[in-house]
Scaffold this motif. Structure first.
Motif, PDB file in Angstrom:
ATOM      1  N   UNK A  42      -0.285  21.007   6.672  1.00 53.50           N
ATOM      2  CA  UNK A  42       0.289  20.371   7.867  1.00 53.50           C
ATOM      3  C   UNK A  42       0.864  18.999   7.534  1.00 53.50           C
ATOM      4  N   UNK A  43       0.206  18.278   6.632  1.00 47.91           N
ATOM      5  CA  UNK A  43       0.638  16.933   6.256  1.00 47.91           C
ATOM      6  C   UNK A  43       1.669  16.947   5.122  1.00 47.91           C
ATOM      7  N   UNK A  44       2.077  18.161   4.699  1.00 47.77           N
ATOM      8  CA  UNK A  44       3.062  18.322   3.619  1.00 47.77           C
ATOM      9  C   UNK A  44       2.594  17.710   2.302  1.00 47.77           C
ATOM     10  N   UNK A  45       1.318  17.897   2.015  1.00 46.73           N
ATOM     11  CA  UNK A  45       0.752  17.435   0.747  1.00 46.73           C
ATOM     12  C   UNK A  45       0.475  18.629  -0.150  1.00 46.73           C
ATOM     13  N   UNK A  46       0.737  18.477  -1.430  1.00 47.23           N
ATOM     14  CA  UNK A  46       0.596  19.575  -2.371  1.00 47.23           C
ATOM     15  C   UNK A  46      -0.657  19.415  -3.228  1.00 47.23           C
ATOM     16  N   UNK A  47      -1.153  20.557  -3.712  1.00 48.72           N
ATOM     17  CA  UNK A  47      -2.262  20.558  -4.669  1.00 48.72           C
ATOM     18  C   UNK A  47      -1.779  21.173  -5.972  1.00 48.72           C
ATOM     19  N   UNK A  48      -2.502  20.917  -7.059  1.00 49.49           N
ATOM     20  CA  UNK A  48      -2.200  21.537  -8.345  1.00 49.49           C
ATOM     21  C   UNK A  48      -3.509  21.862  -9.053  1.00 49.49           C
ATOM     22  N   UNK A  49      -3.435  22.813  -9.955  1.00 50.74           N
ATOM     23  CA  UNK A  49      -4.644  23.326 -10.592  1.00 50.74           C
ATOM     24  C   UNK A  49      -5.225  22.326 -11.585  1.00 50.74           C
TER      25      UNK A  49
ATOM     26  N   UNK B 252     -17.011  28.915 -20.214  1.00 52.84           N
ATOM     27  CA  UNK B 252     -17.411  30.133 -19.502  1.00 52.84           C
ATOM     28  C   UNK B 252     -16.335  30.567 -18.524  1.00 52.84           C
ATOM     29  N   UNK B 253     -16.232  31.869 -18.304  1.00 52.23           N
ATOM     30  CA  UNK B 253     -15.272  32.374 -17.321  1.00 52.23           C
ATOM     31  C   UNK B 253     -15.651  31.888 -15.935  1.00 52.23           C
ATOM     32  N   UNK B 254     -14.685  31.332 -15.236  1.00 48.20           N
ATOM     33  CA  UNK B 254     -14.920  30.818 -13.886  1.00 48.20           C
ATOM     34  C   UNK B 254     -13.852  31.396 -12.969  1.00 48.20           C
ATOM     35  N   UNK B 255     -14.287  32.256 -12.058  1.00 48.91           N
ATOM     36  CA  UNK B 255     -13.342  32.913 -11.163  1.00 48.91           C
ATOM     37  C   UNK B 255     -12.860  32.001 -10.034  1.00 48.91           C
ATOM     38  N   UNK B 256     -13.486  30.824  -9.904  1.00 51.85           N
ATOM     39  CA  UNK B 256     -13.130  29.907  -8.821  1.00 51.85           C
ATOM     40  C   UNK B 256     -12.245  28.797  -9.377  1.00 51.85           C
ATOM     41  N   UNK B 257     -10.970  28.828  -9.025  1.00 53.08           N
ATOM     42  CA  UNK B 257     -10.025  27.821  -9.487  1.00 53.08           C
ATOM     43  C   UNK B 257     -10.216  26.524  -8.716  1.00 53.08           C
ATOM     44  N   UNK B 258     -10.236  25.403  -9.448  1.00 54.91           N
ATOM     45  CA  UNK B 258     -10.332  24.085  -8.816  1.00 54.91           C
ATOM     46  C   UNK B 258      -8.951  23.447  -8.758  1.00 54.91           C
ATOM     47  N   UNK B 259      -8.745  22.665  -7.716  1.00 54.39           N
ATOM     48  CA  UNK B 259      -7.472  21.988  -7.527  1.00 54.39           C
ATOM     49  C   UNK B 259      -7.696  20.506  -7.265  1.00 54.39           C
ATOM     50  N   UNK B 260      -6.646  19.730  -7.545  1.00 53.58           N
ATOM     51  CA  UNK B 260      -6.604  18.334  -7.138  1.00 53.58           C
ATOM     52  C   UNK B 260      -5.364  18.112  -6.267  1.00 53.58           C
ATOM     53  N   UNK B 261      -5.373  17.027  -5.526  1.00 48.28           N
ATOM     54  CA  UNK B 261      -4.250  16.716  -4.641  1.00 48.28           C
ATOM     55  C   UNK B 261      -3.208  15.936  -5.431  1.00 48.28           C
ATOM     56  N   UNK B 262      -1.979  16.395  -5.361  1.00 50.92           N
ATOM     57  CA  UNK B 262      -0.885  15.757  -6.087  1.00 50.92           C
ATOM     58  C   UNK B 262      -0.777  14.285  -5.697  1.00 50.92           C
ATOM     59  N   UNK B 263      -0.648  13.432  -6.707  1.00 51.36           N
ATOM     60  CA  UNK B 263      -0.532  11.971  -6.559  1.00 51.36           C
ATOM     61  C   UNK B 263      -1.835  11.308  -6.123  1.00 51.36           C
TER      62      UNK B 263
END
Length: 355
Positions: free
Chosen positions: A75-82, A105-116
């Motif tokens: 909604x706030x037009x903010x992007x995430x990246x892996x 180790x294999x991790x099926x749960x991808x983590x993201x951070x907020x761009x900038x």
């Protein structure tokens, strides 16, 4: 002392408080946020240095299951990246053996951070509000319920309100704000025994010109149970043009100076990467135990996440005039940014039903 009237007073301009104020724009009510610090964000704090990677000293990661947070970001037009972890990690389980490079180790749960940087969500939310809605350097010290209104007092202000929502960590709320009449014994006991997310954490980070940890036979993912840095991760920018390593330091080094902690961290990183770590651009840290507007001293031991999401936090108090919110109060994802957003949503729905 300045006297102000507002329909709703939100204590704390962190992620929960700002999100709640944003949601409340849908209703025909006046909203004021008070923040004890001079900055906004609470436990969201991104340290930025010119032409360097932002260093997250507070909230950082999210996952696909964090639907409320992802929806708000959209909604706030903010992007995430892996988050980049790589396929290997530096692992140090014992001082008796040298650090090892192991397969991650294999991790099926991808983590993201907020761009900038995570701070961008705080900036985006605050720009959705009127400038005069947020008062900084305003620490509330007392709350009092009267017949037809509730008041909150700081050193410089007295607010007359219909509803007050505290987004402070419950333990801090109980320790620092007097309430009249007193809250029920059951909720006070829960607040006095609720763990505060980040209360003992020391987050540190180094920025560098180049990501040497992305080369062969090395890694930017570090796990150690015996050294000063316990978890460290790549924190390069989303476009991979600026670079950093950021993570958690052992809380036992709380009594050391910033300079001592920096040197101990460099000595550890030198074992893995050689003397190129000495050519860092900047070092930043935040010892959250020293943040008096996040935590207060404890007389005893609290387990991690103790009483987080307790059912009593879902109630209102003082005849629907006082609410307790924040990530520690959320039944789901407590201690995470998702928990903060869900708590804001819960309070908004409650206020909406009352109005």
């Amino acid at each position: 002392m300045q006297k102000q009237s507002t329909d709703i007073l939100i204590i704390g301009a962190g992620l929960t408080g700002l999100t709640l104020a944003y949601y409340l724009k849908q209703l025909n009510v006046s909203v004021t946020i008070v923040e004890a610090r001079s900055r906004l964000g609470g436990r969201v704090y991104t340290k930025e240095n010119t032409n360097q990677a932002p260093i997250e000293l507070g909230a950082t990661w999210l996952v696909n299951e964090h639907s409320e947070l992802l929806g708000l970001l959209k909604t706030l037009n903010l992007e995430v990246f892996e988050q980049f972890y790589g396929t290997t990690a530096i692992y140090e389980p014992s001082k008796a053996h040298p650090p090892q490079l192991v397969n991650s180790p294999n991790n099926n749960q991808t983590s993201y951070r907020i761009k900038n940087g995570t701070q961008t969500i705080i900036n985006a939310l605050s720009t959705q509000l009127e400038e005069n809605q947020i008062i900084t350097d305003c620490a509330i010290s007392s709350i009092k319920r009267y017949h037809d209104f509730i008041s909150a007092t700081s050193e410089a202000y007295e607010f007359k309100c219909k509803h007050i929502i505290s987004t402070l960590p419950p333990y801090l709320f109980d320790k620092t704000i007097t309430i009249e009449p007193e809250l029920p014994r059951e909720i006070k006991e829960i607040m006095q025994n609720t763990h505060t997310w980040m209360q003992d954490s020391i987050k540190v980070g180094f920025t560098f010109e180049a990501p040497f940890w992305k080369g062969e036979r090395t890694s930017g993912t570090i796990y150690s149970t015996v050294s000063v840095l316990q978890e460290f991760y790549d924190h390069s920018s989303s476009d991979n043009t600026s670079h950093a390593l950021v993570g958690f330091m052992n809380k036992e080094f709380h009594s050391h100076t910033k300079e001592e902690r920096q040197e101990l961290a460099l000595e550890q990183l030198e074992q893995y990467y050689g003397n190129q770590v000495r050519r860092f651009l900047s070092y930043e840290e935040l010892d959250w135990r020293n943040e008096r507007f996040t935590t207060a001293s404890h007389d005893g031991f609290l387990m991690s996440q103790q009483n987080n999401g307790h059912p009593l936090f879902q109630n209102s108090f003082l005849n629907n005039s006082l609410f307790v919110a924040g990530t520690e109060t959320s039944p789901y994802a407590s201690g995470k940014m998702e928990g903060a957003i869900r708590s804001a949503r819960h309070i908004f729905k409650h206020i909406e039903s009352l109005l």
